[in-house]
Scaffold this motif. Structure first.
Motif, PDB file in Angstrom:
ATOM      1  N   VAL A 208      57.760  42.332  -0.310  1.00  0.00           N
ATOM      2  CA  VAL A 208      57.057  41.299  -1.064  1.00  0.00           C
ATOM      3  C   VAL A 208      57.680  39.922  -0.803  1.00  0.00           C
ATOM      4  CG1 VAL A 208      56.286  40.585  -3.355  1.00  0.00           C
ATOM      5  CG2 VAL A 208      56.586  43.027  -2.852  1.00  0.00           C
ATOM      6  N   ALA A 209      56.885  39.013  -0.218  1.00  0.00           N
ATOM      7  CA  ALA A 209      57.399  37.678   0.129  1.00  0.00           C
ATOM      8  C   ALA A 209      57.851  36.926  -1.122  1.00  0.00           C
ATOM      9  CB  ALA A 209      56.313  36.887   0.857  1.00  0.00           C
ATOM     10  N   PRO A 244      52.041  39.264   0.247  1.00  0.00           N
ATOM     11  CA  PRO A 244      52.445  38.002  -0.386  1.00  0.00           C
ATOM     12  C   PRO A 244      53.071  38.156  -1.777  1.00  0.00           C
ATOM     13  CG  PRO A 244      50.270  37.769   0.615  1.00  0.00           C
ATOM     14  CD  PRO A 244      50.611  39.231   0.658  1.00  0.00           C
ATOM     15  N   LYS A 245      52.393  38.889  -2.682  1.00  0.00           N
ATOM     16  CA  LYS A 245      52.817  38.857  -4.089  1.00  0.00           C
ATOM     17  C   LYS A 245      53.122  40.245  -4.631  1.00  0.00           C
ATOM     18  CE  LYS A 245      50.966  34.486  -5.173  1.00  0.00           C
ATOM     19  NZ  LYS A 245      52.234  33.848  -4.801  1.00  0.00           N
ATOM     20  N   ARG A 246      53.955  40.273  -5.660  1.00  0.00           N
ATOM     21  CA  ARG A 246      54.311  41.550  -6.281  1.00  0.00           C
ATOM     22  C   ARG A 246      53.080  42.255  -6.818  1.00  0.00           C
ATOM     23  NH1 ARG A 246      58.748  41.401 -10.935  1.00  0.00           N
ATOM     24  NH2 ARG A 246      60.322  41.667  -9.308  1.00  0.00           N
ATOM     25  N   ASN A 247      52.150  41.499  -7.433  1.00  0.00           N
ATOM     26  CA  ASN A 247      51.008  42.203  -8.029  1.00  0.00           C
ATOM     27  C   ASN A 247      50.050  42.775  -6.974  1.00  0.00           C
ATOM     28  OD1 ASN A 247      49.548  39.981  -7.251  1.00  0.00           O
ATOM     29  ND2 ASN A 247      48.916  39.367  -9.326  1.00  0.00           N
ATOM     30  N   HIS A 248      50.233  42.397  -5.701  1.00  0.00           N
ATOM     31  CA  HIS A 248      49.442  43.058  -4.650  1.00  0.00           C
ATOM     32  C   HIS A 248      49.840  44.516  -4.475  1.00  0.00           C
ATOM     33  CE1 HIS A 248      48.621  38.880  -2.740  1.00  0.00           C
ATOM     34  NE2 HIS A 248      47.720  39.189  -3.642  1.00  0.00           N
TER      35      HIS A 248
ATOM     36  N   ILE B 142      51.674  52.458 -22.967  1.00  0.00           N
ATOM     37  CA  ILE B 142      50.955  53.026 -21.825  1.00  0.00           C
ATOM     38  C   ILE B 142      49.872  52.044 -21.412  1.00  0.00           C
ATOM     39  CG2 ILE B 142      49.391  54.887 -21.087  1.00  0.00           C
ATOM     40  CD1 ILE B 142      51.046  56.697 -22.996  1.00  0.00           C
ATOM     41  N   VAL B 143      49.820  51.752 -20.120  1.00  0.00           N
ATOM     42  CA  VAL B 143      48.773  50.866 -19.611  1.00  0.00           C
ATOM     43  C   VAL B 143      47.769  51.699 -18.821  1.00  0.00           C
ATOM     44  CG1 VAL B 143      50.313  48.862 -19.499  1.00  0.00           C
ATOM     45  CG2 VAL B 143      49.988  50.277 -17.458  1.00  0.00           C
ATOM     46  N   SER B 144      46.620  51.110 -18.571  1.00  0.00           N
ATOM     47  CA  SER B 144      45.529  51.863 -17.975  1.00  0.00           C
ATOM     48  C   SER B 144      45.740  52.145 -16.484  1.00  0.00           C
ATOM     49  CB  SER B 144      44.246  51.064 -18.197  1.00  0.00           C
ATOM     50  OG  SER B 144      43.181  51.725 -17.619  1.00  0.00           O
ATOM     51  N   HIS B 145      46.043  51.096 -15.713  1.00  0.00           N
ATOM     52  CA  HIS B 145      46.133  51.259 -14.257  1.00  0.00           C
ATOM     53  C   HIS B 145      47.247  50.382 -13.694  1.00  0.00           C
ATOM     54  CE1 HIS B 145      43.929  47.535 -14.462  1.00  0.00           C
ATOM     55  NE2 HIS B 145      42.971  48.153 -15.126  1.00  0.00           N
ATOM     56  N   LEU B 146      47.427  50.480 -12.376  1.00  0.00           N
ATOM     57  CA  LEU B 146      48.556  49.786 -11.740  1.00  0.00           C
ATOM     58  C   LEU B 146      48.440  48.263 -11.794  1.00  0.00           C
ATOM     59  CD1 LEU B 146      49.674  51.750  -8.543  1.00  0.00           C
ATOM     60  CD2 LEU B 146      51.007  51.270 -10.595  1.00  0.00           C
ATOM     61  N   HIS B 147      47.214  47.730 -11.782  1.00  0.00           N
ATOM     62  CA  HIS B 147      47.099  46.263 -11.858  1.00  0.00           C
ATOM     63  C   HIS B 147      47.672  45.773 -13.185  1.00  0.00           C
ATOM     64  CE1 HIS B 147      44.575  46.779  -8.411  1.00  0.00           C
ATOM     65  NE2 HIS B 147      43.611  47.352  -9.093  1.00  0.00           N
ATOM     66  N   GLU B 148      47.331  46.508 -14.247  1.00  0.00           N
ATOM     67  CA  GLU B 148      47.864  46.153 -15.560  1.00  0.00           C
ATOM     68  C   GLU B 148      49.378  46.345 -15.582  1.00  0.00           C
ATOM     69  OE1 GLU B 148      44.680  47.771 -18.384  1.00  0.00           O
ATOM     70  OE2 GLU B 148      46.488  47.717 -19.624  1.00  0.00           O
ATOM     71  N   ILE B 153      54.878  43.998 -15.661  1.00  0.00           N
ATOM     72  CA  ILE B 153      56.175  43.743 -15.010  1.00  0.00           C
ATOM     73  C   ILE B 153      56.348  42.233 -14.794  1.00  0.00           C
ATOM     74  CG2 ILE B 153      57.539  44.092 -12.899  1.00  0.00           C
ATOM     75  CD1 ILE B 153      56.041  46.833 -12.617  1.00  0.00           C
ATOM     76  N   GLY B 154      55.264  41.563 -14.446  1.00  0.00           N
ATOM     77  CA  GLY B 154      55.284  40.106 -14.289  1.00  0.00           C
ATOM     78  C   GLY B 154      56.326  39.665 -13.284  1.00  0.00           C
ATOM     79  N   HIS B 155      57.132  38.681 -13.660  1.00  0.00           N
ATOM     80  CA  HIS B 155      58.156  38.169 -12.751  1.00  0.00           C
ATOM     81  C   HIS B 155      59.533  38.687 -13.136  1.00  0.00           C
ATOM     82  CE1 HIS B 155      55.406  35.637 -10.521  1.00  0.00           C
ATOM     83  NE2 HIS B 155      54.840  35.349 -11.682  1.00  0.00           N
TER      84      HIS B 155
END
Lengths: 458, 193
Positions: A208-209, A244-248, B142-148, B153-155
């Motif tokens: 992750v960049a 690019p990003k962690r959320n990818h 518990i979250v629904s899926h990996l995007h959530e 996790i955020g930064h």
């Protein structure tokens, strides 16, 4: 002339045992079906593939900036970053790091890049013993073979053969071929290596960049045990593994295991961001032809690959010819478009090891146009003189016949008459087309004749 | 010119023109009961889910399940009993650990994965070297899926973060699934209120 056997020759050898071919074919098809089931359970699967494909396209278009960002973040995290222009430099860098720590035995988890670079052989020549810790990879390593599949390295081995191999190398009782028992034996054997080794090598699934971290996915936990028990962790990656990003990661981790084995996610998806206290973490960024491929509009797309192996499992040619017939570290459809770029002479046969059915493209989670690239490679190879004289003569003859309508009609008539009157002239062992198949009996008249006759009756 | 410069300059020269970054699309129809989905998925990937009222119940369960002389390592302050360790320990001393109990940060319903970071591991070898692993998770995390999951996790900064989904496994021998390849042979998830 090619120094090694071609795909067709090696596939012919694999096909001598028809029961084994059928078993190999069905086992891989089962994995493909698991993939379908997993994909169907994700309602937005197609959208997910499209997003993954676009993220990869975007990343490749801005790879320079993302590589710099990744390097900067990784350095800030305390990771040591190395750059290798080719396989040889990669191997030298890894060897130097191992030497600096004064060890001669290391553990390694699965990394297709190190297979591509021939790291094991190189280190062995330098007197370093490498133990592959993925069970499938350890099995083929003990047998002195390369993996035959990027996700399922010993998919071509039967359990009885593995039982015999373990009997010889690990001292398990002769005749025991129980997968549970054999896995336990390998666990005990490899645990000893994990406990003793101070340097561990792993591959990288995603880097992750934005954060300078990298992610390694395994089911066995072998990458983690190796990395956590060693003092030094060396992670080797191709420069195309950047995102690019962690959320990818959310997009790619949803696709990877489902495409590979039909699991919703691998057991372990470990995000390595900083070295542990008192430990060293190295990353080797490898080019080895990737930057050149980046400049090719026709072949750039293959750099999007996330090494899931879905194209292997679906490929009718791979399933019936086996991974070793591709004579390259990465076999299957994706290997057939990657390998010619590294050595066109050596791998000129691979783009022809396909029916161009397009199934690989349809299952690819990042939408690589694999079958289109196979077709384009064929044009490049023929232009560069990599066609046998028989094939060239055949194509020239076909071209001549097809370019003259009268000649086409006459040839058709003659051919139909010969095939009906003397079928043995076509269906014989000297005609490669009639190996393992028979030509059908041709009709008495051509479609054109039929059309002319029937239209006149209107 | 160093290899770094050589690679970077070739990449800059060969990379194609501007292609925009896509937005991430979130699934439209997520399960209405992500709690049930999580339990079902964890079980489906070889894990075991145990519903608990609180830490004393977890303690009792573990004592019964792993009787003496099993070595049980406890990394959770709220959980009474068992062995606790000093943070900077040599991971090789854990080779005989029967089970480690850890707090999971949160779970993901679609794949049964549980997010862990090294601050909850005490020693980052423990989730992998233990014979069995027990993760404690709060029912509402518990979250629904990996995007959530990545939104959550955020930064966050960590040294090591990992999703663990079920016990260690392999199917390398004729596609026969075997639990406990190198890591834990079983995964117990304690869901607490």
């Amino acid at each position: 002339m090619q120094q090694h056997q071609t795909h067709a020759e090696l596939a012919e050898q694999f096909n001598r045992d028809i029961n084994r071919v059928n078993w190999h074919d069905q086992t891989l098809w089962m994995v493909r079906e698991k993939r379908d089931k997993a994909a169907q359970q994700v309602p937005d699967w197609e959208q997910l593939r499209e997003t993954a494909s676009q993220i990869k396209n975007h990343t490749l278009a801005h790879l320079h900036a993302y590589l710099l960002e990744f390097e900067q973040q990784a350095l800030a995290n305390g990771i040591q970053v190395h750059w290798a222009a080719d396989a040889e430099e990669h191997n030298r860098i890894v060897h130097r790091i191992i030497q600096e720590h004064g060890v001669d035995r290391i553990v390694k988890s699965k990394s297709m890049l190190t297979e591509e670079c021939g790291l094991n052989e190189y280190l062995l020549q330098q007197g370093i013993e490498v133990v592959d810790t993925d069970l499938g990879e350890r099995i083929v390593q003990l047998a002195g073979e390369p993996p035959s599949h990027i996700v399922l390295p010993c998919i071509h081995w039967k359990k009885e053969e593995i039982g015999e191999l373990f009997h010889q190398h690990l001292g398990t009782p002769k005749g025991n071929a129980d997968p549970d028992f054999l896995t336990r034996a390998a666990r005990a054997h490899l645990r000893e290596h994990f406990m003793m080794r101070r340097v561990a090598i792993t591959g990288v699934n995603f880097a992750v960049a934005e954060t300078g971290e990298f992610v390694v996915c395994t089911n066995e936990g072998n990458a983690d045990l190796g990395a956590q028990l060693a003092d030094v962790h060396i992670a080797c990656m191709g420069i195309e593994k950047i995102i690019p990003k962690r959320n990818h990661l959310g997009v790619f981790l949803r696709l990877l295991a489902r495409s590979a084995t039909g699991q919703p996610i691998t057991t372990y998806s470990s995000h390595f961001k900083k070295p542990g206290p008192g430990k060293a973490l190295h990353i080797v960024l490898v080019d080895n032809g990737r930057s050149t491929r980046l400049g090719s509009d026709d072949f750039r797309n293959a750099l999007k690959c996330i090494r899931c192996g879905a194209c292997f499992n679906t490929c009718p040619v791979y399933r019936r010819s086996g991974g070793h017939s591709y004579h390259t570290a990465i076999a299957g459809p994706i290997g057939s478009i990657l390998a010619p770029a590294l050595d066109m002479e050596k791998h000129a046969d691979l783009p022809f090891a396909s029916t161009l059915c397009g199934s690989c493209t349809n299952v690819c989670p990042v939408k690589i146009d694999i079958h289109q690239q196979l077709y384009t490679w064929r044009q490049v190879l023929i232009k560069n003189g990599h066609a046998s004289s028989t094939k060239k003569a055949g194509i020239q003859l076909t071209g001549m016949v097809l370019s003259k309508p009268w000649l086409f009609r006459v040839s058709g008539k003659v051919a139909r008459w010969i095939m009906r009157t003397f079928p043995g002239l076509m269906n014989n062992r000297f005609n490669p087309w009639t190996k393992q198949r028979e030509l059908p009996m041709p009709p008495k008249q051509s479609f054109r004749d039929w059309y002319v006759n029937n239209r006149s009756h209107d | 010119m160093t290899s770094r410069e050589k690679i970077l300059s070739a990449v800059r020269q060969n990379q194609p023109g501007e292609i925009p970054m896509p937005d991430i699309h979130y699934p439209d129809n997520v399960s209405s009961n992500i709690f049930e989905q999580f339990v079902k998925t964890v079980t489906g990937i070889g894990g075991e889910v145990i519903h608990c009222s609180g830490y004393p119940e977890i303690q009792q369960h573990l004592q019964k399940r792993f009787p003496e002389p099993a070595r049980i390592i406890n990394t959770i302050n709220e959980l009474p009993g068992f062995e606790t360790i000093a943070e900077p320990s040599d991971p090789h001393t854990f080779s005989n650990v029967s089970v480690t109990v850890m707090l999971g940060n949160f779970g993901v319903a679609e794949n049964g994965a549980i997010w862990l970071t090294e601050e909850h591991m005490l020693n980052s070898a423990l989730p992998y070297i233990s014979e069995h692993l027990a993760l404690v998770l709060h029912r509402n995390s518990i979250v629904s899926h990996l995007h959530e999951a990545y939104d959550r996790i955020g930064h966050a900064d960590y040294r090591l973060g990992t999703f663990i989904a079920g016990p260690s496994k392999t199917a390398d021998i004729e596609q026969s699934l075997v639990l406990g390849a190198h890591g834990p042979k079983s995964l117990i998830v304690f869901l607490v209120n």
